[in-house]
Motif scaffolding. Sequence first.
Motif, PDB file in Angstrom:
ATOM      1  N   LEU A 132       0.819  -1.204   0.000  1.00 20.79           N
ATOM      2  CA  LEU A 132       0.000   0.000   0.000  1.00 20.79           C
ATOM      3  C   LEU A 132       0.858   1.262   0.000  1.00 20.79           C
ATOM      4  N   ASP A 133       2.044   1.175   0.571  1.00 21.18           N
ATOM      5  CA  ASP A 133       2.912   2.354   0.598  1.00 21.18           C
ATOM      6  C   ASP A 133       3.614   2.592  -0.734  1.00 21.18           C
ATOM      7  N   GLY A 134       3.407   1.706  -1.702  1.00 17.31           N
ATOM      8  CA  GLY A 134       3.969   1.888  -3.026  1.00 17.31           C
ATOM      9  C   GLY A 134       5.429   1.530  -3.164  1.00 17.31           C
TER      10      GLY A 134
ATOM     11  N   SER B 183       0.235  -6.780  13.619  1.00 19.34           N
ATOM     12  CA  SER B 183       1.593  -6.684  13.082  1.00 19.34           C
ATOM     13  C   SER B 183       1.605  -6.476  11.574  1.00 19.34           C
ATOM     14  N   GLY B 184       0.437  -6.570  10.951  1.00 15.15           N
ATOM     15  CA  GLY B 184       0.333  -6.336   9.521  1.00 15.15           C
ATOM     16  C   GLY B 184      -1.085  -6.602   9.051  1.00 15.15           C
ATOM     17  N   VAL B 185      -1.399  -6.101   7.855  1.00 16.61           N
ATOM     18  CA  VAL B 185      -2.732  -6.275   7.281  1.00 16.61           C
ATOM     19  C   VAL B 185      -2.581  -6.806   5.855  1.00 16.61           C
ATOM     20  N   LEU B 186      -3.351  -7.840   5.535  1.00 16.21           N
ATOM     21  CA  LEU B 186      -3.389  -8.423   4.199  1.00 16.21           C
ATOM     22  C   LEU B 186      -4.774  -8.177   3.617  1.00 16.21           C
ATOM     23  N   VAL B 187      -4.833  -7.666   2.407  1.00 15.16           N
ATOM     24  CA  VAL B 187      -6.113  -7.350   1.764  1.00 15.16           C
ATOM     25  C   VAL B 187      -6.208  -8.132   0.463  1.00 15.16           C
TER      26      VAL B 187
ATOM     27  N   LEU C 105      -8.647   2.092   0.790  1.00 14.59           N
ATOM     28  CA  LEU C 105      -7.571   1.465   1.555  1.00 14.59           C
ATOM     29  C   LEU C 105      -6.584   2.504   2.058  1.00 14.59           C
ATOM     30  N   ASN C 106      -6.204   3.422   1.184  1.00 13.50           N
ATOM     31  CA  ASN C 106      -5.208   4.419   1.564  1.00 13.50           C
ATOM     32  C   ASN C 106      -5.737   5.351   2.649  1.00 13.50           C
ATOM     33  N   SER C 107      -7.014   5.720   2.561  1.00 11.30           N
ATOM     34  CA  SER C 107      -7.603   6.609   3.556  1.00 11.30           C
ATOM     35  C   SER C 107      -7.622   5.968   4.934  1.00 11.30           C
ATOM     36  N   ALA C 108      -8.044   4.711   4.991  1.00  9.87           N
ATOM     37  CA  ALA C 108      -8.241   4.056   6.280  1.00  9.87           C
ATOM     38  C   ALA C 108      -6.993   3.369   6.812  1.00  9.87           C
ATOM     39  N   LEU C 109      -6.108   2.910   5.907  1.00 10.76           N
ATOM     40  CA  LEU C 109      -4.978   2.096   6.335  1.00 10.76           C
ATOM     41  C   LEU C 109      -3.624   2.700   6.002  1.00 10.76           C
ATOM     42  N   GLY C 110      -3.612   3.771   5.203  1.00  8.06           N
ATOM     43  CA  GLY C 110      -2.359   4.299   4.699  1.00  8.06           C
ATOM     44  C   GLY C 110      -1.421   4.841   5.765  1.00  8.06           C
ATOM     45  N   ASP C 111      -1.950   5.234   6.909  1.00  9.56           N
ATOM     46  CA  ASP C 111      -1.093   5.799   7.955  1.00  9.56           C
ATOM     47  C   ASP C 111      -0.790   4.801   9.064  1.00  9.56           C
ATOM     48  N   LEU C 112      -1.136   3.521   8.861  1.00  9.59           N
ATOM     49  CA  LEU C 112      -0.838   2.538   9.895  1.00  9.59           C
ATOM     50  C   LEU C 112       0.671   2.342  10.006  1.00  9.59           C
ATOM     51  N   PRO C 113       1.177   2.123  11.210  1.00  6.41           N
ATOM     52  CA  PRO C 113       2.619   1.934  11.394  1.00  6.41           C
ATOM     53  C   PRO C 113       3.076   0.508  11.121  1.00  6.41           C
ATOM     54  N   VAL C 114       2.268  -0.269  10.420  1.00  6.01           N
ATOM     55  CA  VAL C 114       2.600  -1.663  10.107  1.00  6.01           C
ATOM     56  C   VAL C 114       2.410  -1.884   8.613  1.00  6.01           C
TER      57      VAL C 114
ATOM     58  N   LEU D  82      -0.372  -5.108   2.741  1.00  4.86           N
ATOM     59  CA  LEU D  82      -0.278  -5.671   1.399  1.00  4.86           C
ATOM     60  C   LEU D  82      -1.682  -5.827   0.846  1.00  4.86           C
ATOM     61  N   TYR D  83      -1.850  -5.622  -0.463  1.00  4.56           N
ATOM     62  CA  TYR D  83      -3.181  -5.782  -1.056  1.00  4.56           C
ATOM     63  C   TYR D  83      -3.101  -6.495  -2.398  1.00  4.56           C
ATOM     64  N   ASP D  84      -4.266  -6.833  -2.918  1.00  9.14           N
ATOM     65  CA  ASP D  84      -4.414  -7.653  -4.129  1.00  9.14           C
ATOM     66  C   ASP D  84      -3.843  -9.052  -3.938  1.00  9.14           C
ATOM     67  N   LEU D  85      -3.952  -9.567  -2.729  1.00  4.94           N
ATOM     68  CA  LEU D  85      -3.489 -10.925  -2.452  1.00  4.94           C
ATOM     69  C   LEU D  85      -4.536 -11.950  -2.878  1.00  4.94           C
ATOM     70  N   ASP D  86      -4.119 -13.220  -2.898  1.00  4.36           N
ATOM     71  CA  ASP D  86      -5.001 -14.327  -3.279  1.00  4.36           C
ATOM     72  C   ASP D  86      -5.901 -14.688  -2.103  1.00  4.36           C
ATOM     73  N   ILE D  87      -6.840 -13.795  -1.802  1.00  6.88           N
ATOM     74  CA  ILE D  87      -7.773 -13.986  -0.696  1.00  6.88           C
ATOM     75  C   ILE D  87      -9.148 -13.535  -1.170  1.00  6.88           C
ATOM     76  N   GLY D  88     -10.155 -14.400  -1.077  1.00 11.07           N
ATOM     77  CA  GLY D  88     -11.516 -13.952  -1.304  1.00 11.07           C
ATOM     78  C   GLY D  88     -12.168 -14.370  -2.592  1.00 11.07           C
ATOM     79  N   HIS D  89     -13.031 -13.481  -3.106  1.00  5.76           N
ATOM     80  CA  HIS D  89     -13.997 -13.832  -4.146  1.00  5.76           C
ATOM     81  C   HIS D  89     -13.467 -13.793  -5.572  1.00  5.76           C
ATOM     82  N   ILE D  90     -12.234 -13.317  -5.775  1.00  8.55           N
ATOM     83  CA  ILE D  90     -11.626 -13.389  -7.105  1.00  8.55           C
ATOM     84  C   ILE D  90     -10.652 -14.559  -7.078  1.00  8.55           C
ATOM     85  N   PRO D  91     -11.028 -15.706  -7.616  1.00  9.46           N
ATOM     86  CA  PRO D  91     -10.182 -16.896  -7.483  1.00  9.46           C
ATOM     87  C   PRO D  91      -8.923 -16.806  -8.335  1.00  9.46           C
TER      88      PRO D  91
END
Length: 345
Positions: free
Chosen positions: A199-201, A274-278, A298-307, A310-319
């Motif tokens: 998320l931090d690019g 300790s971290g967030v996976l999206v 994501l950036n608004s709510a999680l962008g300033d977290l000190p941990v 990661l996003y676009d991981l293999d989790i959820g409804h897009i197989p």
Amino acid sequence: MPVRFPAPLKPGDTIAITAPSTGVPAALHTQLDGAKQALEQRGFIVLEGECLRTSYKNKSADKALRARELMSFLTRPDIHAVMPPWGGDLAIEILELLDFTLLSQTQPKWFSGYSDLSTLHFPLTMLAGWATLHGPNLMELGSQQVDQTTQGIWSVLEAPRGTQVEQRASQYHQDGPCQGCPDAKTGFRLTQPTRWKRLDGLHGNLEIHGRLAGGCLDTLARLAGTRFGNLPRFCEQHQQEGVILYIENVEMNPCELTRALYSLRLHGWFHAVSGVLVGRHAAPDASTPEHQSQWDALNSALGDLPVPVLYDLDIGHIPPQLSLVNGALAAVYFQDNAGQVVQTL
């Protein structure tokens, strides 16, 4: 409460199928039969529940019957796993009817799936101490061709206790959510290159360690602040190991996603992780630059977290998706827009 892991599945074990949320309509019974056959070919005995082959008003049966059957299957010693066909919409109706005190005193068994099943996975881990599996639904396991990532569910369900299970990012994913179940012959349409992102690019390597907890954000956001979704307490109980929160969005538009994530912030969900996976989002994105996008949320709510986030991981409804165990100690490694998850069962 310590996390307790079910025994590994082995040939001859009984797997019960019930739909605690939405049932399977007649038009998809052939696919359900194919999924049952796949279990039998692995040597399992399959037991069908009464709440399964009907669907009316977004549910398989009335809430009392669904709760009674699920409790029976979860507590019967001759049943070794419960694998609903899929999620749905209204599992939340049965939460107050489940006896989590009894379940906390019951030997755990595997309970697997995703989507609305997170409504049940999460409190089973938080209140009863069960390790639960967020991963492919049963209806996704019956195709003649099952991709390697989806097949990874068996490396978890059949692994002896103490095993370290390694799963890697998929090479390709589908271009949209699975509508009901994959093609009976060819499985998912995996055509889009998979790229995990920070998320931090930044592009540097990352490692995240902790116990996994999470699921479908659409339903978990409704549990936050209740006894069924007390993640801050779980983080406190496992502060020495850390907690990795993973989430995925199936239906929320960007503004609703923003509100849901901020609700979790207000309930303290991100204070001690300790971290967030999206996971890859399955919901519509912004159509014009003037509107909030999924990334903006994501950036608004999680962008300033000190941990790390990661996003676009293999989790959820897009197989396809990884098989993640709520309560398992895990290490997440990220490098070059890909990565791996190593879980200790």
